[in-house]
Design a protein around this motif. Structure first.
Motif, PDB file in Angstrom:
ATOM      1  N   ALA A 193       0.535  62.071  25.946  1.00  0.00           N
ATOM      2  CA  ALA A 193       0.342  61.226  27.131  1.00  0.00           C
ATOM      3  C   ALA A 193      -0.723  61.854  28.019  1.00  0.00           C
ATOM      4  O   ALA A 193      -0.446  62.769  28.790  1.00  0.00           O
ATOM      5  CB  ALA A 193       1.656  61.099  27.902  1.00  0.00           C
ATOM      6  N   ARG A 222      -2.775  62.246  31.091  1.00  0.00           N
ATOM      7  CA  ARG A 222      -2.636  61.805  32.490  1.00  0.00           C
ATOM      8  C   ARG A 222      -3.146  62.894  33.390  1.00  0.00           C
ATOM      9  O   ARG A 222      -3.157  64.080  33.036  1.00  0.00           O
ATOM     10  CB  ARG A 222      -1.183  61.453  32.823  1.00  0.00           C
ATOM     11  N   ASN A 237       1.757  63.200  37.363  1.00  0.00           N
ATOM     12  CA  ASN A 237       2.995  62.527  36.973  1.00  0.00           C
ATOM     13  C   ASN A 237       3.116  61.148  37.621  1.00  0.00           C
ATOM     14  O   ASN A 237       3.772  60.260  37.083  1.00  0.00           O
ATOM     15  CB  ASN A 237       4.197  63.408  37.330  1.00  0.00           C
ATOM     16  N   LEU A 297       1.401  59.009  35.298  1.00  0.00           N
ATOM     17  CA  LEU A 297       2.251  58.806  34.121  1.00  0.00           C
ATOM     18  C   LEU A 297       3.298  57.738  34.414  1.00  0.00           C
ATOM     19  O   LEU A 297       3.520  56.830  33.600  1.00  0.00           O
ATOM     20  CB  LEU A 297       2.934  60.126  33.738  1.00  0.00           C
ATOM     21  N   THR A 327      11.533  59.551  39.539  1.00  0.00           N
ATOM     22  CA  THR A 327      11.470  61.001  39.425  1.00  0.00           C
ATOM     23  C   THR A 327      12.845  61.565  39.752  1.00  0.00           C
ATOM     24  O   THR A 327      13.661  60.923  40.426  1.00  0.00           O
ATOM     25  CB  THR A 327      10.436  61.592  40.391  1.00  0.00           C
ATOM     26  N   SER A 370      10.005  68.192  36.815  1.00  0.00           N
ATOM     27  CA  SER A 370       9.452  68.154  35.466  1.00  0.00           C
ATOM     28  C   SER A 370      10.194  67.160  34.579  1.00  0.00           C
ATOM     29  O   SER A 370      10.050  67.177  33.360  1.00  0.00           O
ATOM     30  CB  SER A 370       9.502  69.543  34.835  1.00  0.00           C
ATOM     31  N   ALA A 385      12.314  61.573  30.366  1.00  0.00           N
ATOM     32  CA  ALA A 385      10.995  62.096  30.003  1.00  0.00           C
ATOM     33  C   ALA A 385      10.899  63.536  30.478  1.00  0.00           C
ATOM     34  O   ALA A 385      11.035  63.813  31.673  1.00  0.00           O
ATOM     35  CB  ALA A 385       9.906  61.249  30.638  1.00  0.00           C
ATOM     36  N   ASP A 386      10.698  64.423  29.531  1.00  0.00           N
ATOM     37  CA  ASP A 386      10.431  65.826  29.863  1.00  0.00           C
ATOM     38  C   ASP A 386       8.921  65.957  29.985  1.00  0.00           C
ATOM     39  O   ASP A 386       8.190  65.807  29.007  1.00  0.00           O
ATOM     40  CB  ASP A 386      10.979  66.716  28.743  1.00  0.00           C
ATOM     41  N   VAL A 387       8.444  66.195  31.202  1.00  0.00           N
ATOM     42  CA  VAL A 387       6.995  66.203  31.451  1.00  0.00           C
ATOM     43  C   VAL A 387       6.490  67.611  31.765  1.00  0.00           C
ATOM     44  O   VAL A 387       5.457  67.783  32.410  1.00  0.00           O
ATOM     45  CB  VAL A 387       6.622  65.217  32.589  1.00  0.00           C
ATOM     46  N   GLN A 397       1.718  69.822  29.904  1.00  0.00           N
ATOM     47  CA  GLN A 397       0.643  69.102  30.589  1.00  0.00           C
ATOM     48  C   GLN A 397       0.108  67.936  29.770  1.00  0.00           C
ATOM     49  O   GLN A 397      -0.524  67.034  30.310  1.00  0.00           O
ATOM     50  CB  GLN A 397      -0.513  70.064  30.875  1.00  0.00           C
ATOM     51  N   ILE A 449       4.633  64.591  26.299  1.00  0.00           N
ATOM     52  CA  ILE A 449       5.936  64.386  26.928  1.00  0.00           C
ATOM     53  C   ILE A 449       6.959  64.208  25.806  1.00  0.00           C
ATOM     54  O   ILE A 449       6.599  63.876  24.670  1.00  0.00           O
ATOM     55  CB  ILE A 449       5.964  63.161  27.867  1.00  0.00           C
TER      56      ILE A 449
END
Lengths: 309, 399
Positions: free
Chosen positions: B57, B59, B62, B65, B78, B83, B97-99, B102, B105
Motif C-alpha cells: 500500500a 501512501r 495513514n 491510506l 483509527t 499503528s 489493518a496493521d500499518v 511504511q 499493510i
C-alpha cells in the motif's frame, strides 16, 4: 546493417553493466561505469572553445581512466576530431563530469570513435587526411574491433585490440531508447508510454513533464539537447492530436500545456482502448505510414503475424 | 459506538484499541470462543481461522491510506494504537489493518474466507491505485516456512499464450484463446507426516513437468504455552494470504511478521538493482542492471506476438499496459506501465528469456508479480536472476 549512435551507446552501456551472459561485459570487469550520455563538454582548440557532445562517457575508478565514445558515420569533421584528440581527463574533471569517487588528479582520458564496419575504410582515410590519430573501433553484429590507432590505457586497449565478439549476444536497446536526433518513430514508443503513465495520474500535463518521464537522463542533457527533445515531443503530440488520439489529447489555451479528453483512469475498458489507440499511432509511425480515417488496425501483433505469414 | 449488527456478545471489533486487544479478539476465533449469528438468527459458538493478507500500500500518510481504503471499506477508523486501523467492509465484516510497516499493510480478519477474499480482490483490482498483493514465488514460499511442512498445493493454469511444449500435443486446448478450455492443474497434499517427503519426491520427479508452482504451503509448529501444549498451523498462499489455525494466535502473528519481513526484504533487494542516474557532488554515475527471466528449455515460444499480448494486459494478474514493438522475428521490446503504481519499465523479450529494465523509483513488486505469475501460467521452472547472476528471491548465487 548500419549501426546508429544509439546502437553504440546501448552497446557500451551493456559492456559496463552486468547482463547475465546475454551481452559481453569486458568493461565491467575493468571497473568502468557509465557517467554521461550526450553530456556537453567544452575543450580548447587553437585558442578557441569547442563544444563536444560525446555519445557516451565511461570511466573506471580502478584504472583512473575515462573513455569518451563518439559514434561516427564515414564523415570526418576536422575541428571536431581534433577537439576530441585534445580532450583530457583534466578537462572532464574541471567541468564536473567526473564523480568525486574517482581520483580526479590522475584521471587520464581516451577519446574513441566507433563506426559501422563498412564505414571504417572511409573514416580511416578521412582521419589520415587531416592527420588526426584518434583510435577507431569498427563494429557490426559480429563484434567490435580496434582497426586504427591505440588507446593510451593498456587494459582497455587490449580489450578492443583483441576484439569483443557478439556470438549469442542480444543487443540491448533499452538503456537509452532514443535521443533528440532519433526518427520520430523510434522516439514514439517511449514518449507515448509516458503518456500512458500520465493518463493514470492527471488531467493536464506539460511538454516538460512528459519529457522528464520519457527521458531518464533528462537532467544530464545540455540545454541544446533538451530543446531538441522538447521539439520532438511537441511534434509527436501535434500529430497525435490530429491523428489517432484526436479524441484523447488536446492543447489548452496555455502554451506547452496539454490535457486529456474523456479520461477514465480507473476503467480497465478505457485504459485498454486508449492503449490500443496509442499502440496504433506508434506502430503506424514506426511503419512510416500516413494517417487515414478509418484505417484498419495496425496493432503490433497483427502486423507481426502478417509479416510472419 | 454502535455494535455491528451481526456481532454477538464477546469481543466486539470496535472495542479493540491495541495490539493486545487484537490478539485477544483474534484468539477467540482460534479457540472456539467466538460466537456468531446463524442464518436462523441463533448464536452459535464456532472456531474460525484467522486470515491475514499482506498488501502493498503506497501512501504518504495513514490519513491517505484511510481515504484510499474507504471505497472498499465504508467505515475506517483509527485506534488508540496509531499503528492500527479498523476497517469494516460492505458486509459488515471487520478487518484490522496493521500499518506499522511504511510500505506494506497486513489486514487481519476472522470473517468467512469467501467474504474476505472477495473484499481483498476488490481492494487490489486497480480501481484504487496503489494497492497490490504480495506475490510470492515458489522459492519464497519454501523459504517462508516455519516449522514442519504439513501440506502444499500446486496450481497451474496456462493463460500465457503463444507457447509450445511437449504437453501441448496432449492438451491441444492450451493454445486456444479460450479461457474456459485452458489447461488447469491442481494437486494438493495435506498430510502431517509425509508432506515434506512427498513434496521433495514430486519436485524431483518428471511428472507434472512445468506445473509445479506452489499455490500454498502449510506448516505447523508446536507451541509450549505456560506448560500447556499447543500448536499453530499456518498456510501461506502465493498471493499473500496467510491463514492461521491452532491454539496460539501469538505464533500466527509472528509468522505473519516473519513473512512480511522476508517479503519486504525481497522487494528491497529487487529495487537495489533498479536503474538510476546517481547524482554525485560532481557528475553522475549510472547504476543498476536488468533482471532476467529465463525460460526453461522444455518450452518454446511458438508465437512471439501472442506470448507478449497475453502478458501485457491491464487485467489481473499481470496488470500491465504496454506498447510492443518488433525488433526481429525473435524479439519484441515492450515499453510497459505498471497499473499498480503507474510506474514504467522496459522489457526485451526473446524466445529464450526476457530482460527487464526497472528504473529507479518504479515499484519492485511488479517483478515479483510478473515472475510469480509466469511460474503459475507459463512454466514453474522459469528463473529470475539479476544481471550479475544473483537470484533475488533467495539471494543465492546462480552458480
Amino acid at each position: 546493417v548500419k549501426l546508429t549512435e544509439l546502437d553504440v551507446v546501448n552497446a557500451f552501456f551493456g559492456f559496463c553493466t552486468p547482463m547475465a551472459g546475454t551481452w559481453p561485459t569486458p568493461l565491467l570487469s575493468l571497473g568502468y561505469q557509465v557517467i554521461g550520455v550526450e553530456a556537453e563538454v567544452i575543450t580548447v582548440l587553437d585558442g578557441n572553445d569547442r563544444r563536444l557532445v560525446p555519445d557516451i562517457v565511461c570511466a573506471s575508478p580502478i584504472l583512473s581512466h575515462s573513455l569518451c565514445v563518439d559514434a561516427k558515420s564515414a564523415t570526418v569533421t576536422e575541428t571536431q576530431e581534433r577537439a576530441y584528440e585534445s580532450l583530457t581527463g583534466r578537462t572532464l574533471v574541471t567541468q564536473g563530469l567526473i564523480p568525486p569517487e574517482f581520483d580526479q588528479s590522475s584521471l587520464s582520458n581516451d577519446s574513441l570513435l566507433v563506426t559501422s564496419r563498412d564505414n571504417e575504410p572511409k573514416l580511416h582515410m578521412g582521419l589520415e587526411a587531416i592527420n588526426v590519430g584518434l583510435p577507431v573501433v569498427a563494429a557490426d553484429e559480429s563484434g567490435f574491433d580496434l582497426t586504427r590507432g591505440q588507446l593510451t590505457q593498456p587494459d582497455i586497449h587490449r580489450v578492443f585490440a583483441e576484439g569483443i565478439r557478439l556470438s549469442n549476444a542480444e543487443w540491448p536497446r533499452s538503456f537509452v531508447p532514443f535521443n533528440s536526433r532519433s526518427p520520430i518513430g523510434d522516439a514514439a514508443p517511449i514518449i507515448m508510454r509516458s503518456l500512458l503513465q500520465l493518463v493514470l495520474r492527471q488531467d493536464r500535463f506539460t511538454v516538460v513533464e512528459l519529457a522528464t518521464l520519457a527521458i531518464r537522463h533528462w537532467d544530464l542533457c545540455g540545454p541544446t539537447e533538451q530543446k531538441s527533445f522538447r521539439k520532438t515531443i511537441r511534434e509527436l503530440l501535434w500529430r497525435a492530436e490530429r491523428e489517432e488520439l484526436s479524441n484523447d489529447v488536446k492543447r489548452t489555451g496555455k502554451e506547452q500545456v496539454w490535457e486529456f479528453v474523456g479520461r477514465k483512469p480507473s476503467s480497465v475498458q478505457y485504459l485498454d482502448a486508449f492503449q490500443d489507440r496509442v499502440s496504433q499511432f506508434v506502430t503506424r509511425l514506426q511503419a512510416g505510414l500516413e494517417f487515414q480515417e478509418g484505417q484498419p488496425l495496425l496493432l503490433s501483433a497483427e502486423v507481426f503475424r502478417d509479416e510472419d505469414e | 459506538m454502535d455494535r455491528a449488527p451481526n456481532r454477538p456478545p464477546g469481543i466486539d471489533p470496535r472495542d479493540v484499541q491495541s495490539r493486545r486487544d487484537l490478539a485477544r479478539y483474534l484468539d477467540q476465533s482460534l479457540l472456539g470462543d467466538y460466537v456468531m449469528l446463524t442464518e436462523a438468527d441463533e448464536f452459535t459458538q464456532v472456531s474460525t481461522f484467522v486470515k491475514s493478507y499482506l498488501i502493498e500500500a503506497h501512501r504518504d500518510s495513514n490519513q491517505e491510506l484511510a481515504r484510499s481504503l474507504r471505497p472498499i471499506f465504508p467505515e475506517v477508523r483509527t485506534l488508540a494504537d496509531p499503528s492500527m486501523m479498523l476497517a469494516i467492509d460492505k458486509k459488515n465484516n471487520a478487518y484490522f489493518a496493521d500499518v506499522l510497516d511504511q510500505r506494506f499493510i497486513v489486514l487481519h480478519s476472522i470473517a468467512n474466507t469467501s467474504d474476505t477474499d472477495f473484499t481483498i480482490s476488490k481492494l487490489v483490482d486497480g480501481s484504487t491505485q496503489g494497492f497490490d498483493r504480495a506475490w510470492m514465488p515458489t522459492e519464497f514460499l519454501l523459504a517462508a516456512q516455519r516449522g514442519q511442512m504439513t501440506g502444499f498445493k500446486f496450481g497451474f493454469e496456462r493463460f500465457v499464450q503463444g507457447l509450445w511444449d511437449s504437453e501441448t500435443d496432449l492438451l491441444p486446448s492450451t493454445t486456444r484463446n479460450d479461457s474456459t478450455r485452458r489447461a488447469r492443474f491442481r494437486l494438493a497434499v495435506s498430510e502431517d507426516v509425509t508432506a515434506e517427503r512427498d513434496y521433495a519426491e514430486i519436485q524431483s520427479a518428471s511428472v507434472f513437468s512445468g506445473r509445479k508452482a506452489l499455490d500454498h504451503i502449510q506448516f505447523s509448529a508446536k507451541v509450549n504455552d505456560d506448560g500447556k501444549k499447543g500448536y499453530i498451523s499456518n498456510r501461506v498462499y502465493a498471493d499473500g494470504k496467510i491463514i492461521g489455525n491452532g491454539t496460539s494466535i501469538g505464533s500466527h502473528l509472528i509468522t505473519v511478521e516473519s513473512v512480511l519481513s522476508l517479503y519486504s526484504a525481497l522487494i528491497s533487494r529487487i529495487e537495489e538493482h533498479s536503474m538510476l542516474w546517481s547524482k554525485t557532488d560532481s557528475g553522475y554515475i549510472h547504476r543498476g542492471e536488468p533482471f532476467m527471466i529465463v525460460f526453461p528449455h522444455d518450452i518454446a515460444i511458438s508465437s512471439m506476438p501472442d506470448f507478449v499480448k497475453s502478458i501485457i494486459r491491464p487485467t489481473k494478474p499481470f496488470r500491465l499496459l504496454g506498447l510492443p514493438h518488433r525488433v526481429t522475428d525473435d524479439r519484441i521490446d515492450v515499453e510497459v506501465v505498471d497499473l499498480h503504481t503507474g510506474d514504467p519499465l522496459s522489457m526485451e523479450v526473446t524466445r529464450n528469456w526476457m530482460r527487464i529494465y526497472l528504473p529507479s523509483g518504479s515499484c519492485g513488486n511488479v517483478i515479483a508479480r510478473l515472475y510469480s505469475n509466469l511460474q503459475h501460467a507459463m512454466h514453474s521452472s522459469v528463473e529470475l536472476v539479476t544481471g550479475d547472476g544473483e537470484i533475488p528471491i533467495t539471494r543465492n548465487s546462480a552458480e
